[in-house]
Motif scaffolding. Structure first.
Motif, PDB file in Angstrom:
ATOM      1  N   LEU A  48       0.928  -1.352  -0.352  1.00 51.42           N
ATOM      2  CA  LEU A  48      -0.067  -0.265   0.017  1.00 51.42           C
ATOM      3  C   LEU A  48       0.861   1.255   0.050  1.00 51.42           C
ATOM      4  CD1 LEU A  48      -2.447  -1.093   2.691  1.00 51.42           C
ATOM      5  CD2 LEU A  48      -2.669  -0.716  -0.387  1.00 51.42           C
ATOM      6  N   ARG A  49       1.948   1.320   0.696  1.00 48.79           N
ATOM      7  CA  ARG A  49       3.316   2.204   0.143  1.00 48.79           C
ATOM      8  C   ARG A  49       2.599   2.817   1.503  1.00 48.79           C
ATOM      9  NH1 ARG A  49       6.179  -1.278  -2.932  1.00 48.79           N
ATOM     10  NH2 ARG A  49       5.733  -0.575  -5.120  1.00 48.79           N
ATOM     11  N   ASP A  50       3.123   4.434   1.306  1.00 52.90           N
ATOM     12  CA  ASP A  50       2.955   5.410   2.284  1.00 52.90           C
ATOM     13  C   ASP A  50       2.530   6.676   1.675  1.00 52.90           C
ATOM     14  OD1 ASP A  50       2.407   6.535   5.070  1.00 52.90           O
ATOM     15  OD2 ASP A  50       4.493   5.912   5.417  1.00 52.90           O
ATOM     16  N   GLU A  52       5.748 -16.933  -0.835  1.00 53.86           N
ATOM     17  CA  GLU A  52       5.221 -15.546  -1.685  1.00 53.86           C
ATOM     18  C   GLU A  52       5.200 -15.625  -2.937  1.00 53.86           C
ATOM     19  OE1 GLU A  52       3.011 -14.049   0.185  1.00 53.86           O
ATOM     20  OE2 GLU A  52       3.181 -14.086   2.125  1.00 53.86           O
ATOM     21  N   HIS A  53       4.081 -14.984  -3.906  1.00 52.53           N
ATOM     22  CA  HIS A  53       3.725 -14.745  -5.267  1.00 52.53           C
ATOM     23  C   HIS A  53       4.342 -16.008  -5.730  1.00 52.53           C
ATOM     24  CE1 HIS A  53       7.906 -12.668  -3.588  1.00 52.53           C
ATOM     25  NE2 HIS A  53       7.244 -11.742  -3.498  1.00 52.53           N
ATOM     26  N   VAL A  54       4.214 -17.402  -5.376  1.00 53.83           N
ATOM     27  CA  VAL A  54       4.790 -18.546  -6.434  1.00 53.83           C
ATOM     28  C   VAL A  54       4.871 -18.507  -7.644  1.00 53.83           C
ATOM     29  CG1 VAL A  54       3.061 -20.288  -6.108  1.00 53.83           C
ATOM     30  CG2 VAL A  54       5.374 -20.893  -5.783  1.00 53.83           C
ATOM     31  N   CYS A 102      11.021   0.238 -12.076  1.00 49.80           N
ATOM     32  CA  CYS A 102      11.152  -0.742 -10.732  1.00 49.80           C
ATOM     33  C   CYS A 102      10.566  -1.574 -10.888  1.00 49.80           C
ATOM     34  CB  CYS A 102      10.276   0.114  -9.826  1.00 49.80           C
ATOM     35  SG  CYS A 102      11.059   1.670  -8.680  1.00 49.80           S
ATOM     36  N   ALA A 103      10.343  -2.812 -10.180  1.00 51.31           N
ATOM     37  CA  ALA A 103       9.688  -3.961 -10.643  1.00 51.31           C
ATOM     38  C   ALA A 103       8.480  -3.422  -9.405  1.00 51.31           C
ATOM     39  CB  ALA A 103      10.525  -5.016  -9.248  1.00 51.31           C
ATOM     40  N   GLY A 104       7.478  -4.652 -10.056  1.00 47.61           N
ATOM     41  CA  GLY A 104       6.093  -4.138  -9.480  1.00 47.61           C
ATOM     42  C   GLY A 104       4.693  -3.989 -10.405  1.00 47.61           C
TER      43      GLY A 104
HETATM   44  O1  DOR Z   1       7.151  -6.447  -8.103  1.00 47.98           O
HETATM   45  C1  DOR Z   1       7.453  -6.554  -7.046  1.00 47.98           C
HETATM   46  N1  DOR Z   1       7.037  -5.827  -6.460  1.00 47.98           N
HETATM   47  N2  DOR Z   1       8.246  -7.325  -6.465  1.00 47.98           N
HETATM   48  C2  DOR Z   1       8.641  -7.209  -5.719  1.00 47.98           C
HETATM   49  O2  DOR Z   1       8.413  -8.023  -4.449  1.00 47.98           O
HETATM   50  C3  DOR Z   1       8.587  -5.929  -4.324  1.00 47.98           C
HETATM   51  C4  DOR Z   1       7.393  -4.954  -5.586  1.00 47.98           C
HETATM   52  C5  DOR Z   1       8.036  -3.656  -4.949  1.00 47.98           C
HETATM   53  O3  DOR Z   1       7.510  -3.093  -3.545  1.00 47.98           O
HETATM   54  O4  DOR Z   1       7.929  -3.218  -5.638  1.00 47.98           O
END
Ligand code: DOR
Ligand code: ZN
Length: 349
Positions: free
Chosen positions: A16-18, A173-175, A262-264
């Motif tokens: 959810l971030r901040d 997590e996330h397998v 970034c990953a996500g």
């Molecule tokens: O894709 C991802 N984003 N994998 C993670 O483990 C962390 C997450 C993030 O916090 O952005």
């Protein structure tokens, strides 16, 4: 119109971030989920129960009036984590789980664990009190190919850890691989796994074929098609060891669309519509409730939600927004690359 009424779902893994992002994204989670396991990888991370208490207040302040939502807090495991703090937080109901990030494995994981032996005292205490350890299951060894990091983590870290502490309750997590699914299936009831919405939908071609698409980049990275199919079988099987953790992980678009993105993947907004599509495709709509509302609750030893929600299938695709606005900029929403016909009754998109 086809409808499906199920217990209100929970999300067993969400970011959810901040600040501005928290304010913008929380309403989507609190609209569709009764509870969520909230990841602690803020900057600085949520490492103590006092940090979690403070972060929980921020989250609650972002939940719109009329939504009933309980954030389930997690602590970010470091080599300095105090077992007494963890146990006291768990016993007081202030924290639900601890998250293990191998240092360097993913977003804001630099304070994570380098030498697993250093956190044995915390893990032993958690095993003794029945607290869940959420694990980011990838090795960080640069010599290991990124597509193999999950399988190698199981062999080098997870299996030895579980042999040493068979009582420790672990969620992988996330397998993302068939190896991970097979491992969870072969283990006993102290191991379970979350599966994300996006890993049921995309394989690695989505990121790399025909141009590089940063909005499909996440960690663990999506794998080959055979792995996606294994995840689909696991999620739609009804097997209680598998449950939803969206891993919805919002990043501002400029931080994804750049030379080192970034990953996500941000998916909380349309996750239930996407999942209904996937389960319908697999002829498994009758098992969606197990995946999103029952299996996780059972593993976490919490009561299932009593409230019901109705998902409905529309003739015409539902118009979900392609991006959302925050005070800090835009965030792109997960595009499943198929029209979504399902939504939650009473919701616009
Ligand atoms: O894709 C991802 N984003 N994998 C993670 O483990 C962390 C997450 C993030 O916090 O952005
Ligand atoms: Zn995550």
């Amino acid at each position: 119109m086809t409808t499906l009424t199920i217990r209100r779902p929970d999300d067993w893994h969400v970011h959810l971030r901040d600040g501005a992002i928290l304010k913008a994204v929380t309403p989507y989670t609190s609209r569709d989920f009764a509870r969520a396991i909230v990841m602690p990888n803020l900057v600085p991370p949520v490492v103590t129960v006092a940090d979690a208490r403070c972060y929980r207040e921020h989250i609650l302040a972002s939940v719109p009036q009329g939504h009933s939502f309980t954030p389930l807090m997690t602590l970010y495991l470091t080599e300095n984590t105090d077992p007494n703090d963890v146990e006291a937080g768990f016993r007081d109901g202030e924290v639900t789980a601890v998250k293990l990030y191998p240092a360097g494995a993913t977003t804001n994981s630099q304070s994570g664990v380098r030498v697993i032996e250093k956190v044995y005292p915390v893990l032993e205490r958690m095993a003794a009190c029945g607290m869940v350890l959420c694990v980011h299951g990838e090795v960080t060894d640069p010599a290991i190919d990124i597509f193999d990091r999950e399988a190698v983590f199981i062999e080098r870290v997870l299996e030895p850890l579980r042999r040493r502490m068979p009582e420790l309750r672990v969620v992988m997590e996330h397998v993302t691989t068939r190896d991970g699914v097979d491992y969870v299936r072969s283990a006993g009831d102290s191991l379970a796994a979350t599966i994300t919405t996006h890993h049921l939908i995309i394989n690695r071609n989505a990121i790399l074929a025909g141009g590089i698409r940063p909005h499909y980049y996440c960690l663990p990275v999506a794998k080959r098609e055979e792995h996606r199919l294994a995840l689909r079988r696991a999620a739609t099987s009804g097997d209680r060891h598998f449950f939803l953790g969206t891993d919805s992980a919002p990043h501002l678009d400029p931080l994804k669309e750049c030379a080192c993105g970034c990953a996500g993947i941000f998916s909380s907004l349309n996750t239930l519509g996407c999942l209904a599509h996937v389960f319908e495709e697999e002829g498994a709509l009758d098992r969606l409730e197990a995946f999103v509302s029952l299996n996780g609750t059972a593993f976490y030893r919490l009561p299932p939600n009593e409230e019901r929600v109705t998902l409905q299938r529309h003739e015409q695709p539902v118009a979900f927004p392609r991006m959302i606005e925050t005070d800090d900029g835009l965030i792109t929403v997960f595009d499943p690359m198929f029209p979504i016909h399902w939504n939650v009754a009473g919701e616009a998109g």
